[in-house]
Design an enzyme around this catalytic site. Structure first.
Site, PDB file in Angstrom:
ATOM      1  N   GLU A   1      15.508 -16.229  39.133  1.00  0.00           N
ATOM      2  CA  GLU A   1      14.965 -17.038  38.040  1.00  0.00           C
ATOM      3  C   GLU A   1      14.204 -16.115  37.084  1.00  0.00           C
ATOM      4  O   GLU A   1      13.520 -15.188  37.507  1.00  0.00           O
ATOM      5  CB  GLU A   1      14.030 -18.080  38.634  1.00  0.00           C
ATOM      6  CG  GLU A   1      13.310 -18.947  37.617  1.00  0.00           C
ATOM      7  CD  GLU A   1      12.196 -19.767  38.237  1.00  0.00           C
ATOM      8  OE1 GLU A   1      11.952 -20.886  37.753  1.00  0.00           O
ATOM      9  OE2 GLU A   1      11.563 -19.291  39.208  1.00  0.00           O
TER      10      GLU A   1
ATOM     11  N   LYS B   1      17.746 -26.405  35.672  1.00  0.00           N
ATOM     12  CA  LYS B   1      16.791 -26.870  36.675  1.00  0.00           C
ATOM     13  C   LYS B   1      16.446 -28.341  36.443  1.00  0.00           C
ATOM     14  O   LYS B   1      15.989 -28.722  35.364  1.00  0.00           O
ATOM     15  CB  LYS B   1      15.529 -25.999  36.602  1.00  0.00           C
ATOM     16  CG  LYS B   1      14.531 -26.201  37.718  1.00  0.00           C
ATOM     17  CD  LYS B   1      13.412 -25.171  37.589  1.00  0.00           C
ATOM     18  CE  LYS B   1      12.398 -25.268  38.701  1.00  0.00           C
ATOM     19  NZ  LYS B   1      11.326 -24.253  38.549  1.00  0.00           N
TER      20      LYS B   1
ATOM     21  N   CYS C   1      13.772 -22.080  42.497  1.00  0.00           N
ATOM     22  CA  CYS C   1      12.349 -21.932  42.795  1.00  0.00           C
ATOM     23  C   CYS C   1      11.723 -23.225  43.327  1.00  0.00           C
ATOM     24  O   CYS C   1      11.983 -23.621  44.453  1.00  0.00           O
ATOM     25  CB  CYS C   1      11.632 -21.427  41.540  1.00  0.00           C
ATOM     26  SG  CYS C   1       9.938 -20.832  41.854  1.00  0.00           S
TER      27      CYS C   1
END
Length: 557
Positions: A308, A368, A418
């Site tokens: 990321e 995301k 994440c």
């Protein structure tokens, strides 16, 4: 003789607690919270979690007002979350850290209230364990999408309960830990009651047990057996299931995957002010791997995974960034999954992982979907900016859509970026869409050398077992890792150093039971908890009404 000594110790403890009940329970609640904290990575002391639950259950359970249970649970929550979450305030000061810890502690207060309520029902260890899972469900969903960090399951990656994740995911693991703890609490309560009962009988009969006490002995023995069974059944089931897990090294076919950790120029919130340096670091380490492949010192990867934020320069808008990524992909001879920040036409941003196919450029991407409040976006911005000068540094990210799968080199790869890995739902759509391999690209540079990266690594290990897939963690500054489908860490990097991990991993088409049933176990746990709470409320009201009736009857005589 040994039994008499144990009962004597129980009697002494009981006497002390009765004399200083509030202080003793408060201290026990704090100790329970610290034990829960101690069960989390990087410490391998997973066994402290059921012990912490046992002590907390004994502390909050009992008669009297429900708000006392809430208070003791809240104290335990502070003792748990304050030391667990200091990484949230490393670069923004203590206020966000303490505020988040307090909100999370409120849910342990709710558990304490529920435990005191349902703890009066027959079979109470089951209902109290269910209350714990219900409280975790609430914290994982509310407010602002929830904050699942610190769920019991995420401290069990090295423990006996891990294999249960393949059956019912993280909720079942957490329930198993909680039930083991409440079973231990029941066993302790029986010893406590036996000590009190023996003392009362001795004082009243000069050392000879009454007939009532003798009649109580078989029931007590049955209680001991049930409590001991509750303590043993879940951890032993986890151990048995571990041997039943499929061979983590076998699959339908294999693929060679590389994870690149380029590291960052400096840590903290300002690391991404040197966006070009971060991108250069990942390009450089990929080219070094390409040189090792050319020299025969490393196998050629089929796909390369960057972390990321490995390119916070939007490569769809910046030709220089696109050229660098293209050159790295061509040099290594494989598509690269690039973590990039993309700028939308309305000036919002998406946190994306896109497949970059050499000269052919960008392919499929995962935007995301579960974005971090107070970090990637700020809910109620006008309100919260009054409390911290860092509020306006929160981003303007918007959530993406899609099933979480990107296809690279003919492989369906499920992506949880994440923060997403903490949520059960992160990989659910990807697994339904046929993900054969899982990856967690992450950026931990904003959290320094805290325990955060190890806590997140443990979550990835739980997800690997839950879905029966090999999983690759690619982190900007570490820890990057290769995780097998049984949750074992096969390779791991150090913090803050450029590194490349290369591994041959199996691809699978089959699914675990946890994948097939999805969120069903947690929903059942919540429904059962709500039902038990309703029954307990009705019993409580009935008992009060009986007392009132008896008092009125006594007053009329």
């Amino acid at each position: 003789m040994v039994g008499e000594r144990v009962l004597g110790s129980v009697r002494q403890i009981a006497a002390v607690v009765r004399g200083h009940e509030v202080a003793a329970r408060s201290a026990a609640a704090i100790f329970a919270g610290l034990l829960l904290f101690g069960s989390f990575p990087p410490r391998p002391w997973w066994f402290l979690a059921p012990l912490g639950i046992a002590i907390l259950t004994l502390t909050v359970r009992g008669g009297g007002r429900l708000r006392a249970g809430f208070g003791y649970g809240f104290l335990a929550g502070l003792a748990f979350f304050v030391p667990l979450l200091p990484w949230t305030g490393i670069y923004v000061g203590p206020l966000p850290w303490l505020a988040l810890s307090t909100v999370c502690a409120l849910y342990l207060g709710v558990f304490g209230l529920l435990a005191r309520l349902v703890g009066t029902l027959p079979g109470w260890p089951l209902w109290v364990a269910l209350a714990w899972t219900a409280a975790e469900w609430g914290r994982s969903n509310f407010p602002f999408g929830g904050f699942p960090w610190g769920r019991l399951a995420f401290g069990q990656a090295d423990g006996w309960f891990l294999a249960l994740a393949a059956v019912g995911g993280a909720p079942l693991v957490g329930f198993a830990v909680a039930l083991t703890g409440t079973g231990a609490a029941a066993l302790t309560s029986l010893l406590w009651s036996a000590g009190d009962g023996r003392r009362t009988a001795d004082s009243e009969t000069g050392g000879t047990a009454t007939t009532a006490v003798r009649r109580h002995i078989p029931v007590t023995r049955l209680g001991y057996a049930a409590a001991a069974f509750t303590v043993l059944v879940m951890p032993l089931t986890g151990l048995l299931l571990r041997s039943a897990l499929p061979d983590p090294d076998k699959g339908d076919r294999t693929v060679t995957v590389a994870a690149i950790q380029g590291s960052v120029p400096r840590l903290g919130l300002d690391f991404n002010e040197q966006r070009r340096a971060v991108l250069d670091n990942h390009v450089r380490r990929t080219e070094e791997l390409a040189a090792e492949v050319a020299a025969g010192r490393a196998p050629r990867p089929d796909v390369v995974i960057w972390p990321e934020n490995s390119s916070d320069i939007d490569p769809l808008r910046n030709a220089d960034a696109a050229a660098l990524i293209t050159a790295a992909s061509e040099r290594i001879g494989a598509p690269i999954l690039v973590g990039a920040v993309l700028i939308n036409p309305d000036r919002t941003t998406t946190n994306s992982v896109m497949v970059w196919n050499g000269a052919d450029g960008p392919g499929e991407r995962h935007d995301k979907k579960i974005i971090q409040p107070f970090g990637e976006y700020l809910p109620m911005r006008d309100f919260f900016r009054r409390f911290s000068e860092y509020a306006d540094r929160a981003g303007y990210f918007v959530p993406g859509h899609g099933d979480g799968v990107v296809r690279a080199a003919g492989i369906d790869i499920g992506v949880a970026t994440c923060y997403e890995v903490a949520f059960d739902r992160a990989f659910e759509d990807a697994m339904r869409a046929g993900a054969q391999l899982l990856t967690v690209p992450t950026n931990n540079a904003t959290f320094g050398d805290s325990e955060m990266t190890y806590q997140q690594l443990a979550m990835s290990r739980i997800r690997a077992v839950e879905h029966g897939r090999a999983l690759v963690v690619a982190a900007t500054s570490g820890v990057s890792a290769i995780i097998a489908a049984d949750g074992s860490v096969r390779q791991e990097t150090a913090l803050f150093v450029p590194a490349a991990l290369v591994a041959e991993l199996p691809l699978r088409e089959d699914s675990t039971l946890a994948t097939r049933i999805g969120p069903a176990p947690e929903r059942v746990f919540v429904i059962l908890t709500a039902s038990a709470a309703l029954v307990a409320v009705f019993r409580r009201r009935s008992a009060r009404e009986e007392v009132r009736t008896a008092r009125r009857a006594g007053g009329s005589r």
